[in-house]
Design an enzyme around this catalytic site. Structure first.
Site, PDB file in Angstrom:
ATOM      1  N   THR A  96     -13.919  15.838 -10.281  1.00 50.05           N
ATOM      2  CA  THR A  96     -12.516  15.859  -9.854  1.00 50.05           C
ATOM      3  C   THR A  96     -12.056  14.459  -9.444  1.00 50.05           C
ATOM      4  O   THR A  96     -10.943  14.037  -9.759  1.00 50.05           O
ATOM      5  CB  THR A  96     -12.355  16.857  -8.678  1.00 50.05           C
ATOM      6  OG1 THR A  96     -12.783  18.135  -9.137  1.00 50.05           O
ATOM      7  CG2 THR A  96     -10.924  16.949  -8.200  1.00 50.05           C
ATOM      8  N   ASP A 101     -13.839  14.397  -3.184  1.00 48.42           N
ATOM      9  CA  ASP A 101     -13.977  15.708  -3.828  1.00 48.42           C
ATOM     10  C   ASP A 101     -15.255  15.648  -4.673  1.00 48.42           C
ATOM     11  O   ASP A 101     -16.003  14.667  -4.599  1.00 48.42           O
ATOM     12  CB  ASP A 101     -12.724  15.963  -4.704  1.00 48.42           C
ATOM     13  CG  ASP A 101     -12.382  17.450  -4.808  1.00 48.42           C
ATOM     14  OD1 ASP A 101     -13.330  18.239  -5.048  1.00 48.42           O
ATOM     15  OD2 ASP A 101     -11.214  17.817  -4.672  1.00 48.42           O
ATOM     16  N   THR A 132     -10.196   3.845  10.893  1.00 58.36           N
ATOM     17  CA  THR A 132     -10.058   2.961  12.068  1.00 58.36           C
ATOM     18  C   THR A 132      -9.500   3.692  13.288  1.00 58.36           C
ATOM     19  O   THR A 132      -9.480   3.143  14.382  1.00 58.36           O
ATOM     20  CB  THR A 132      -9.139   1.773  11.735  1.00 58.36           C
ATOM     21  OG1 THR A 132      -8.004   2.270  11.053  1.00 58.36           O
ATOM     22  CG2 THR A 132      -9.847   0.761  10.878  1.00 58.36           C
ATOM     23  N   LYS A 146      -7.301   7.931  -0.892  1.00 56.51           N
ATOM     24  CA  LYS A 146      -8.602   8.287  -0.299  1.00 56.51           C
ATOM     25  C   LYS A 146      -9.188   9.546  -0.929  1.00 56.51           C
ATOM     26  O   LYS A 146      -9.428  10.553  -0.239  1.00 56.51           O
ATOM     27  CB  LYS A 146      -8.454   8.489   1.212  1.00 56.51           C
ATOM     28  CG  LYS A 146      -7.939   7.274   1.981  1.00 56.51           C
ATOM     29  CD  LYS A 146      -7.980   7.530   3.481  1.00 56.51           C
ATOM     30  CE  LYS A 146      -7.481   6.376   4.310  1.00 56.51           C
ATOM     31  NZ  LYS A 146      -6.024   6.151   4.236  1.00 56.51           N
ATOM     32  N   ARG A 154       2.847  -0.665  10.589  1.00 59.29           N
ATOM     33  CA  ARG A 154       3.912  -0.628  11.593  1.00 59.29           C
ATOM     34  C   ARG A 154       4.304  -1.979  12.190  1.00 59.29           C
ATOM     35  O   ARG A 154       5.492  -2.203  12.421  1.00 59.29           O
ATOM     36  CB  ARG A 154       3.540   0.396  12.685  1.00 59.29           C
ATOM     37  CG  ARG A 154       3.696   1.822  12.172  1.00 59.29           C
ATOM     38  CD  ARG A 154       2.933   2.834  12.977  1.00 59.29           C
ATOM     39  NE  ARG A 154       1.491   2.701  12.795  1.00 59.29           N
ATOM     40  CZ  ARG A 154       0.594   3.528  13.322  1.00 59.29           C
ATOM     41  NH1 ARG A 154       1.006   4.535  14.072  1.00 59.29           N
ATOM     42  NH2 ARG A 154      -0.683   3.356  13.084  1.00 59.29           N
ATOM     43  N   ASP A 188      -3.387   4.234  -1.893  1.00 58.09           N
ATOM     44  CA  ASP A 188      -4.297   4.651  -0.808  1.00 58.09           C
ATOM     45  C   ASP A 188      -4.292   6.168  -0.693  1.00 58.09           C
ATOM     46  O   ASP A 188      -3.686   6.724   0.216  1.00 58.09           O
ATOM     47  CB  ASP A 188      -3.821   3.981   0.488  1.00 58.09           C
ATOM     48  CG  ASP A 188      -4.640   4.379   1.709  1.00 58.09           C
ATOM     49  OD1 ASP A 188      -5.811   4.767   1.545  1.00 58.09           O
ATOM     50  OD2 ASP A 188      -4.105   4.286   2.828  1.00 58.09           O
ATOM     51  N   PRO A 236     -17.626  14.944  -7.873  1.00 59.01           N
ATOM     52  CA  PRO A 236     -17.505  13.764  -8.742  1.00 59.01           C
ATOM     53  C   PRO A 236     -16.549  13.936  -9.921  1.00 59.01           C
ATOM     54  O   PRO A 236     -15.736  13.043 -10.204  1.00 59.01           O
ATOM     55  CB  PRO A 236     -18.957  13.541  -9.216  1.00 59.01           C
ATOM     56  CG  PRO A 236     -19.784  14.052  -8.080  1.00 59.01           C
ATOM     57  CD  PRO A 236     -19.039  15.246  -7.544  1.00 59.01           C
ATOM     58  N   LYS A 246       0.851  -1.187   0.000  1.00 59.31           N
ATOM     59  CA  LYS A 246       0.000   0.000   0.000  1.00 59.31           C
ATOM     60  C   LYS A 246       0.889   1.240   0.000  1.00 59.31           C
ATOM     61  O   LYS A 246       1.752   1.389   0.857  1.00 59.31           O
ATOM     62  CB  LYS A 246      -0.900  -0.010   1.236  1.00 59.31           C
ATOM     63  CG  LYS A 246      -1.911   1.122   1.246  1.00 59.31           C
ATOM     64  CD  LYS A 246      -2.859   0.997   2.407  1.00 59.31           C
ATOM     65  CE  LYS A 246      -2.315   1.549   3.680  1.00 59.31           C
ATOM     66  NZ  LYS A 246      -2.094   3.004   3.686  1.00 59.31           N
TER      67      LYS A 246
HETATM   68  O1  C5P Z   1       0.743   0.938  10.823  1.00 60.02           O
HETATM   69  P1  C5P Z   1      -0.664   0.455  10.684  1.00 60.02           P
HETATM   70  O2  C5P Z   1      -0.796  -1.056  10.619  1.00 60.02           O
HETATM   71  O3  C5P Z   1      -1.615   1.107  11.677  1.00 60.02           O
HETATM   72  O4  C5P Z   1      -1.077   0.985   9.224  1.00 60.02           O
HETATM   73  C1  C5P Z   1      -2.395   0.951   8.761  1.00 60.02           C
HETATM   74  C2  C5P Z   1      -2.440   1.628   7.433  1.00 60.02           C
HETATM   75  O5  C5P Z   1      -3.779   1.605   6.948  1.00 60.02           O
HETATM   76  C3  C5P Z   1      -2.004   3.090   7.443  1.00 60.02           C
HETATM   77  O6  C5P Z   1      -1.320   3.322   6.225  1.00 60.02           O
HETATM   78  C4  C5P Z   1      -3.309   3.862   7.476  1.00 60.02           C
HETATM   79  O7  C5P Z   1      -3.196   5.095   6.800  1.00 60.02           O
HETATM   80  C5  C5P Z   1      -4.226   2.927   6.687  1.00 60.02           C
HETATM   81  N1  C5P Z   1      -5.657   3.052   6.944  1.00 60.02           N
HETATM   82  C6  C5P Z   1      -6.208   2.973   8.214  1.00 60.02           C
HETATM   83  N2  C5P Z   1      -7.552   3.083   8.386  1.00 60.02           N
HETATM   84  C7  C5P Z   1      -8.358   3.267   7.330  1.00 60.02           C
HETATM   85  C8  C5P Z   1      -7.825   3.337   6.035  1.00 60.02           C
HETATM   86  C9  C5P Z   1      -6.450   3.211   5.880  1.00 60.02           C
HETATM   87  O8  C5P Z   1      -5.480   2.744   9.172  1.00 60.02           O
HETATM   88  N3  C5P Z   1      -9.670   3.301   7.509  1.00 60.02           N
END
Ligand code: C5P
Length: 239
Positions: A67, A63, A122, A60, A215, A58, A65, A31
């Site tokens: 764009t 904006d 999340t 996200k 991470r 990723d 439609p 990602k």
């Molecule tokens: O480091 P970690 O496992 O928390 O990374 C989760 C990844 O998923 C990050 O890149 C974060 O931006 C992405 N993400 C998220 N929640 C979302 C969409 C994407 O944590 N709803």
């Protein structure tokens, strides 16, 4: 393992390529998020794609439609395999994204990208959501956004593992559910800024199509070993 997508939340393209190379055979894709993309741009995505890596771009998009349609057109041109937009942008915005994704892929003779809607980040919990003006429960809101994404012709959604079962029930088996917020078990105990978390195996058992892990892999002393432990847990969960 096809289901493991590794978030390359690193500072340089060189480190991203190193990580992607070291995770070969373990990660089903990588990602590329807003920091890395802002630093390194489409050339990095193209380099990853050229080495045979599936890239989830990723960014996200959220904006108007027209764009978003143009942004999706540009994203497909990088060779990205999965692209996402915010479901809260509305059905018309998501429809524009889906139409643009399919049209650009057809023009390029490429496979259409998987277009995914982001439901609720999340890192948010119910009080945070309520503070933003949403009065229904977090679960109801996530499921409503997932239904909108499906109605708009998207291929799936991003959601926390804790909402996966309800989304599966509402949107069916052929709807992709991508779940970040993976912590615990093989993914380690540190939650960082994630709030609604679950272990890798649990997430897949709850119905996740793909898990996104950042991470716990990229900040581990040995990222390949950390990824291998997660893949082993996923294999156990799917047998
Ligand atoms: O480091 P970690 O496992 O928390 O990374 C989760 C990844 O998923 C990050 O890149 C974060 O931006 C992405 N993400 C998220 N929640 C979302 C969409 C994407 O944590 N709803």
């Amino acid at each position: 393992m096809d289901k493991l997508l590794v978030a390359l939340d690193v500072e340089t393209g060189t480190r991203a390529i190193e990580l992607a190379t070291s995770l070969r055979g373990l990660a089903g894709g990588v990602k590329v998020g807003s920091r890395l993309f802002t630093l390194e741009g489409p050339p990095l995505v193209r380099r990853l794609v050229e080495t045979g890596v599936r890239v989830f771009l990723d960014l996200k998009f959220h904006d108007i439609p027209n764009t978003v349609a143009q942004a999706v057109d540009a994203a497909v041109q990088t060779g990205a395999w999965m692209i996402n937009v915010h479901a809260s942008g509305g059905v018309a915005m998501m429809q524009a994204a889906a139409t643009a994704g399919a049209a650009t892929a057809q023009r390029l003779g490429a496979a259409p990208p998987l277009l995914i809607g982001v439901t609720v980040l999340t890192s948010m919990d119910e009080p945070t959501l309520r503070a933003s003006g949403v009065e229904r429960t977090l679960l109801d809101h996530v499921v409503a956004l997932a239904r909108m994404a499906k109605q708009a012709g998207l291929d799936g959604v991003v959601a926390s593992p804790q909402e996966t079962a309800a989304i599966r029930a509402a949107c069916g088996l052929d709807f992709a559910i991508v779940t970040p917020g993976i912590r615990g078990a093989a993914a380690g105990a540190a939650k960082d800024d994630q709030v609604r978390t679950m272990g890798p195996g649990e997430a897949v058992r709850a119905g996740a199509s793909y898990i996104v892990v950042g991470r716990p892999i990229i900040a581990a002393p040995d990222p390949r070993a950390a990824a291998a432990a997660i893949v082993a847990e996923l294999a156990d969960a799917t047998t």
